[in-house]
Design a protein around this motif. Structure first.
Motif, PDB file in Angstrom:
ATOM      1  N   ARG A 286       0.826  -1.211   0.000  1.00 43.69           N
ATOM      2  CA  ARG A 286       0.000   0.000   0.000  1.00 43.69           C
ATOM      3  C   ARG A 286       0.859   1.259   0.000  1.00 43.69           C
ATOM      4  NH1 ARG A 286      -5.006   1.144   4.236  1.00 43.69           N
ATOM      5  NH2 ARG A 286      -6.126   2.621   2.914  1.00 43.69           N
ATOM      6  N   SER A 287       2.031   1.164   0.642  1.00 43.33           N
ATOM      7  CA  SER A 287       2.929   2.316   0.682  1.00 43.33           C
ATOM      8  C   SER A 287       4.355   1.844   0.946  1.00 43.33           C
ATOM      9  CB  SER A 287       2.494   3.314   1.766  1.00 43.33           C
ATOM     10  OG  SER A 287       2.550   2.706   3.052  1.00 43.33           O
ATOM     11  N   PHE A 288       5.306   2.704   0.625  1.00 50.40           N
ATOM     12  CA  PHE A 288       6.731   2.458   0.854  1.00 50.40           C
ATOM     13  C   PHE A 288       7.347   3.709   1.460  1.00 50.40           C
ATOM     14  CE2 PHE A 288       5.995  -0.817  -2.248  1.00 50.40           C
ATOM     15  CZ  PHE A 288       7.028  -1.738  -2.138  1.00 50.40           C
ATOM     16  N   SER A 289       8.237   3.521   2.405  1.00 45.98           N
ATOM     17  CA  SER A 289       9.072   4.644   2.825  1.00 45.98           C
ATOM     18  C   SER A 289      10.186   4.819   1.797  1.00 45.98           C
ATOM     19  CB  SER A 289       9.672   4.376   4.205  1.00 45.98           C
ATOM     20  OG  SER A 289      10.617   3.315   4.132  1.00 45.98           O
ATOM     21  N   THR A 290      10.816   5.982   1.798  1.00 47.39           N
ATOM     22  CA  THR A 290      11.911   6.230   0.858  1.00 47.39           C
ATOM     23  C   THR A 290      13.028   5.216   1.057  1.00 47.39           C
ATOM     24  OG1 THR A 290      11.400   8.595   0.831  1.00 47.39           O
ATOM     25  CG2 THR A 290      13.583   7.940   0.063  1.00 47.39           C
ATOM     26  N   ARG A 291      13.331   4.900   2.311  1.00 50.44           N
ATOM     27  CA  ARG A 291      14.399   3.939   2.598  1.00 50.44           C
ATOM     28  C   ARG A 291      14.046   2.540   2.102  1.00 50.44           C
ATOM     29  NH1 ARG A 291      16.883   5.126   8.656  1.00 50.44           N
ATOM     30  NH2 ARG A 291      17.826   7.169   8.164  1.00 50.44           N
ATOM     31  N   THR A 292      12.778   2.161   2.244  1.00 48.44           N
ATOM     32  CA  THR A 292      12.378   0.825   1.798  1.00 48.44           C
ATOM     33  C   THR A 292      12.407   0.729   0.278  1.00 48.44           C
ATOM     34  OG1 THR A 292      10.959   0.638   3.751  1.00 48.44           O
ATOM     35  CG2 THR A 292      10.624  -0.977   2.014  1.00 48.44           C
ATOM     36  N   VAL A 293      12.047   1.809  -0.406  1.00 52.30           N
ATOM     37  CA  VAL A 293      12.159   1.823  -1.869  1.00 52.30           C
ATOM     38  C   VAL A 293      13.608   1.607  -2.281  1.00 52.30           C
ATOM     39  CG1 VAL A 293      11.991   3.261  -3.937  1.00 52.30           C
ATOM     40  CG2 VAL A 293      10.123   3.250  -2.283  1.00 52.30           C
ATOM     41  N   GLU A 294      14.513   2.333  -1.645  1.00 55.22           N
ATOM     42  CA  GLU A 294      15.935   2.211  -1.980  1.00 55.22           C
ATOM     43  C   GLU A 294      16.448   0.809  -1.673  1.00 55.22           C
ATOM     44  OE1 GLU A 294      17.663   5.316   0.319  1.00 55.22           O
ATOM     45  OE2 GLU A 294      17.050   6.921  -1.062  1.00 55.22           O
ATOM     46  N   TYR A 295      16.018   0.251  -0.543  1.00 54.28           N
ATOM     47  CA  TYR A 295      16.469  -1.088  -0.160  1.00 54.28           C
ATOM     48  C   TYR A 295      15.929  -2.141  -1.134  1.00 54.28           C
ATOM     49  CZ  TYR A 295      17.476  -5.138   2.789  1.00 54.28           C
ATOM     50  OH  TYR A 295      17.944  -6.333   3.273  1.00 54.28           O
ATOM     51  N   THR A 296      14.687  -1.964  -1.575  1.00 50.66           N
ATOM     52  CA  THR A 296      14.094  -2.897  -2.537  1.00 50.66           C
ATOM     53  C   THR A 296      14.880  -2.883  -3.841  1.00 50.66           C
ATOM     54  OG1 THR A 296      11.901  -2.474  -1.575  1.00 50.66           O
ATOM     55  CG2 THR A 296      11.967  -3.553  -3.721  1.00 50.66           C
ATOM     56  N   ARG A 297      15.165  -1.705  -4.337  1.00 46.79           N
ATOM     57  CA  ARG A 297      15.909  -1.589  -5.596  1.00 46.79           C
ATOM     58  C   ARG A 297      17.327  -2.128  -5.461  1.00 46.79           C
ATOM     59  NH1 ARG A 297      13.860   4.569  -6.796  1.00 46.79           N
ATOM     60  NH2 ARG A 297      11.898   4.049  -7.872  1.00 46.79           N
ATOM     61  N   SER A 298      17.973  -1.835  -4.334  1.00 50.05           N
ATOM     62  CA  SER A 298      19.350  -2.308  -4.142  1.00 50.05           C
ATOM     63  C   SER A 298      19.407  -3.828  -3.991  1.00 50.05           C
ATOM     64  CB  SER A 298      19.972  -1.640  -2.913  1.00 50.05           C
ATOM     65  OG  SER A 298      19.336  -2.069  -1.718  1.00 50.05           O
ATOM     66  N   SER A 299      18.263  -4.438  -3.677  1.00 51.21           N
ATOM     67  CA  SER A 299      18.180  -5.898  -3.570  1.00 51.21           C
ATOM     68  C   SER A 299      17.847  -6.549  -4.905  1.00 51.21           C
ATOM     69  CB  SER A 299      17.120  -6.291  -2.532  1.00 51.21           C
ATOM     70  OG  SER A 299      17.431  -5.771  -1.253  1.00 51.21           O
ATOM     71  N   GLY A 300      17.768  -5.735  -5.959  1.00 55.06           N
ATOM     72  CA  GLY A 300      17.480  -6.262  -7.286  1.00 55.06           C
ATOM     73  C   GLY A 300      16.015  -6.557  -7.519  1.00 55.06           C
ATOM     74  N   LEU A 301      15.137  -5.919  -6.738  1.00 49.49           N
ATOM     75  CA  LEU A 301      13.696  -6.163  -6.828  1.00 49.49           C
ATOM     76  C   LEU A 301      12.973  -4.883  -7.233  1.00 49.49           C
ATOM     77  CD1 LEU A 301      13.432  -8.161  -3.481  1.00 49.49           C
ATOM     78  CD2 LEU A 301      13.649  -9.121  -5.790  1.00 49.49           C
ATOM     79  N   GLN A 302      11.710  -5.042  -7.621  1.00 52.30           N
ATOM     80  CA  GLN A 302      10.923  -3.914  -8.104  1.00 52.30           C
ATOM     81  C   GLN A 302       9.849  -3.532  -7.085  1.00 52.30           C
ATOM     82  OE1 GLN A 302      11.516  -2.271 -10.928  1.00 52.30           O
ATOM     83  NE2 GLN A 302      13.182  -3.636 -11.556  1.00 52.30           N
TER      84      GLN A 302
END
Length: 330
Positions: A286-302
């Motif tokens: 439903r929502s992402f924090s800025t840090r979680t977005v960055e962590y998701t991308r750095s983990s190779g995920l969308q």
């Protein structure tokens, strides 16, 4: 957005005891209880899908779903007796019903390799803890050659007192919840709505594109519900409908509320478990924090968010949920 006509799904529906199995077969009828699992299963399976009954590690018959109804006066409504649980003290009835047409008569052991997809789910889940299990198109094709074809089968008429029907709805607002009529919007119902959205609209193309696949080839992929793995279970598995030389996969994890780092780690574990043929993972929340977005991308995920365009005080039917859903990648 224009709807597509998806290929039918195939489910194995777990039956609690031999007597209920016999009633299901006799009347060509499947029933689900007045519980969160019951309404989820009722919404998950659509007209035109196929089911078999699952009991005693065997699959019984192949049916096409030709109708659905939810019975308002469900208490003690035939053909199934109420289910009573001593530990919880709860009694369950069967308001949610699927009307079926018998297509093939069969009684087959799940030990057969043709049932490997479902058998693996059962083993990793340590038994029948779910009301239903979705199988892939390969399993449906195999089952369509088992047993013998049924022609002109007409089940006996089930004598029932006068009743009315309803369409179950869902709400975020717990004060509105009145099961089985108005139900809490649970994560599994949201998962199912997203899966239906991927199958019936062109949203799947966006997911495939994020995994480096051609979105124009979305009809070559099937969208499956929960898939058990040693690490847990994938909410949505997108895979080649007919694998040729490789079996490409994309996994999707769905969260009803805000995404957290542990959700990213969980999805990363699933991608790693599936190996090199898993081309990507998508975390929908439903929502992402800025840090979680960055962590998701750095983990190779969308990372992606879902939007239902409704107020928390409103109720929606499952079809309305599917139509209102939108998925936006971040």
């Amino acid at each position: 957005m224009e709807r597509r006509a998806p290929a039918p799904n195939y489910f194995l529906v777990a039956v609690s005891n031999r007597h209920n199995l016999e009633l299901c077969i006799k009347y060509a009828l499947a029933g689900f209880p007045n519980s969160n699992a019951g309404v989820w299963t009722f919404c998950e399976i659509s007209e035109g899908d196929f089911i078999s009954f699952l009991y005693g590690a065997r699959a019984f018959n192949l049916y096409e779903v030709i109708g659905k109804e939810a019975v308002r006066e469900f208490q003690n409504m035939p053909p199934w007796p109420p289910l009573k649980f001593r530990e919880s003290g709860r009694t369950y009835h069967f308001p949610f019903r699927l009307h079926l047409a018998l297509r093939r008569e069969l009684s087959e052991s799940l030990v057969r390799p043709e049932f490997a997809y479902v058998a693996e789910n059962l083993l990793l889940r340590a038994g029948y803890r779910k009301t239903h299990f979705q199988a892939d198109q390969t399993t449906l094709q195999n089952v369509s050659e088992m047993g013998r074809r049924s022609e002109h089968h007409v089940p006996p008429r089930l004598e029932m007192p006068a009743y009315s029907t309803f369409v179950p709805s869902f709400s975020y607002d717990l004060s509105q919840v009145d099961p089985p009529f108005i139900n809490r919007l649970s994560e599994v119902v949201l998962q199912s709505a997203i899966r239906h959205r991927f199958r019936s609209f062109n949203d799947l193309g966006d997911v495939l594109a994020r995994a480096g696949l051609d979105p124009a080839q979305q009809d070559r992929f099937e969208v499956l519900g929960e898939k058990a793995l040693p690490q847990g279970h994938v909410d949505i598995l997108i895979k080649d409908r007919v694998p040729i030389a490789s079996a490409r996969k994309v996994v999707v994890e769905v969260k009803l509320s805000a995404a957290a780092r542990k959700d990213v780690d969980q999805l990363r574990d699933y991608v790693d478990e599936l190996g090199s043929e898993c081309l990507g993972g998508v975390l929908i929340a439903r929502s992402f924090s800025t840090r979680t977005v960055e962590y998701t991308r750095s983990s190779g995920l969308q990372p992606a968010i879902y939007d239902l365009e409704w107020s928390e005080s409103k109720t929606m039917t499952f079809e309305e949920l599917v139509n209102a859903l939108s998925i936006r990648f971040l």
